[in-house]
Design a protein around this motif. Structure first.
Motif, short mmCIF file in Angstrom:
data_model
loop_
_atom_site.label_atom_id
_atom_site.label_comp_id
_atom_site.label_asym_id
_atom_site.label_seq_id
_atom_site.Cartn_x
_atom_site.Cartn_y
_atom_site.Cartn_z
N GLU A 288 0.73 -1.07 -0.02
CA GLU A 288 0.06 -0.02 -0.11
C GLU A 288 0.99 1.17 0.11
N ILE A 289 1.99 1.23 0.60
CA ILE A 289 2.90 2.38 0.73
C ILE A 289 3.33 2.50 -0.70
N LEU A 290 3.77 1.37 -1.34
CA LEU A 290 4.16 1.61 -2.98
C LEU A 290 3.03 1.90 -3.62
N ALA A 291 1.75 1.59 -3.43
CA ALA A 291 0.80 2.17 -4.27
C ALA A 291 0.40 3.52 -3.92
N ALA A 292 0.75 3.98 -2.98
CA ALA A 292 0.40 5.67 -2.48
C ALA A 292 1.68 6.01 -3.42
N VAL A 293 2.94 5.80 -3.46
CA VAL A 293 3.67 6.45 -4.29
C VAL A 293 3.62 6.44 -5.72
N ALA A 294 2.85 5.23 -6.23
CA ALA A 294 2.36 5.44 -7.60
C ALA A 294 1.17 6.28 -8.01
N ASP A 295 0.43 6.64 -6.85
CA ASP A 295 -0.69 7.37 -7.02
C ASP A 295 -0.15 9.07 -7.01
N LEU A 296 1.04 9.15 -6.21
CA LEU A 296 1.87 10.61 -6.22
C LEU A 296 2.25 10.64 -7.95
N ALA A 297 2.88 9.75 -8.49
CA ALA A 297 3.37 9.73 -9.62
C ALA A 297 2.37 9.97 -10.74
N GLN A 298 1.10 9.35 -10.57
CA GLN A 298 0.15 9.71 -11.53
C GLN A 298 -0.63 11.54 -11.48
N GLN A 299 -0.69 11.54 -9.97
CA GLN A 299 -1.21 12.75 -9.74
C GLN A 299 -0.17 13.85 -10.14
#
Length: 399
Positions: free
Chosen positions: A375-386
């Motif tokens: 979930e931490i890595l998923a949050a970083v992926a969300d940061l990249a997308q945003q």
């Protein structure tokens, strides 16, 4: 104690106080009558001597498994949470020792791994290939001995040297439970024929492959131990002591940089970490002011995104208005980037701060380290997308 603790007053002997100070984990200041004030200094970990055991834990109360994940991922973007299935025990050294014993036992359960090692040697017969340049420079005009190189199938390879060194270091930690200590020594005995790494020497390089799959988890933990832990065996009047000390600010910043670079690999452009940006006009180098954000994403060679990870900015209510925001404003101004992303550990919502009288936005992005690694890595992926979405939006507006 917690890393944000104001400190405690304890009775220490001068030797233990000196070791605590030398470890870098905390500051032990004398107050008289054998009392010392012990204060954290921004590091986390554990120091153990025969008379003192001091632990400084992360403010987020991270377990050992999460801490090892952050440490490991920063050095290897392919690092997965199952590579180090740490045993969660109340005391750090017990958890490290038990975890290493379990993973090493699994790695060696089918025998010591063997592989090919290139050997350079002087022989009287040809074996492998002759190193012509070495032969001419070292033995001009001589036919024997011959300088040769050959591949030998052996257990004395990098993987086993790293594992032996970690087992040896943990075997020297005072206070490890006798049954765990016995297991560590038995496992080290299986690697008795392996070359011992010299203290302070760089760790040998190994590469993950299908052949050494069963060693992966043990090696990840072994490398973390060897890079962050020290242990000194007792000798005569000197008693044994050990320390495991990490800088959480550096761990967090390294982790965010590695995870963000991997996440941004799905988008056009190039990510550069610790990017140097010139802040002022200057004729002489000595007059130049340089700002260095944690990461900059470039598109066609031009900066389009700025990021910075700040562990110390974390607070219960989110990132605090501080010099970090002024620094990000300077980075945006210098690089002509309209939006900066400030990543900090903690829970909460993404917050946008629009800077008055400018076209610059600073976005505070919380990263909850108490969540599972996936979930931490998923949050970083969300940061990249945003952040990429913001670049696309700005491009559509012609900015």
């Amino acid at each position: 104690m917690d890393e944000l603790s104001a400190g405690v007053v304890e009775r220490l002997d001068p030797g233990s106080a000196a070791y605590v100070n030398g470890s870098g984990l905390a500051r032990a200041s004398p107050m008289g009558m054998g009392l010392y004030r012990i204060e954290p200094v921004g590091k986390v970990g554990s120091v153990r001597t025969p008379t003192v055991q001091l632990e400084v834990r992360p403010k987020e109360r991270l377990g050992l498994g999460r801490l090892l994940f952050l440490l490991g991922y920063a050095g290897d973007q392919g690092f997965r949470e199952d590579f180090v299935a740490a045993v969660e025990e109340p005391e750090l050294w017990s958890a490290l020792a038990e975890s290493l014993a379990q993973l090493a036992d699994r790695a060696l359960s089918r025998g010591v791994l063997q592989g090919y090692l290139t050997v350079d040697e002087a022989l009287r017969t040809v074996k492998g290939r002759i190193r012509i340049s070495d032969q001419i420079s070292r033995r001009p005009g001589m036919l024997v001995p011959l300088e040769v190189s050959y591949d030998e199938f052996t257990g004395d390879i990098a993987e086993n040297r790293i594992l032996r060194a970690a087992l040896e270091r943990m075997s020297q930690v005072p206070g490890v439970r006798p049954e765990v200590l016995s297991r560590l020594r038995q496992l080290k005995g299986k690697l008795a024929a392996v070359t011992r790494l010299q203290p302070g020497a760089p760790l040998p390089v190994w590469r993950a492959s299908r052949m050494n799959t069963r060693y992966h988890a043990a090696l990840r933990l072994a490398e973390v131990i060897l890079r962050n832990a020290s242990a000194e065996a007792g000798d005569g009047q000197q008693q044994s002591s050990s320390s495991f000390v990490v800088d959480m600010s550096q761990v967090f910043e390294d982790f965010v940089g590695a995870a963000l670079r991997e996440a941004m690999g799905s988008y056009p452009g190039e990510m550069r970490l610790r990017y140097n940006a010139l802040f002022n006009e200057a004729v002489r180098d000595s007059d130049r002011i340089v700002v260095q954000p944690g990461a900059v994403h470039l598109l066609g060679g031009r900066p389009v995104m700025v990021y910075d990870a700040k562990y110390q900015a974390a607070a219960d209510v989110g990132a605090s208005p501080s010099a970090d925001h002024y620094r990000m404003l300077a980075c945006c101004t210098s690089l002509r980037v309209p939006t900066a992303w400030l990543i900090y550990p903690g829970a909460g919502e993404v917050k946008l701060r629009r800077i008055l009288h400018t076209d610059i936005d600073i976005v505070e992005f919380p990263l909850d380290l108490s969540r599972p690694p996936s979930e931490i890595l998923a949050a970083v992926a969300d940061l990249a997308q945003q952040s990429w979405g913001e670049v696309v939006r700005q491009a559509a507006m012609g900015r």
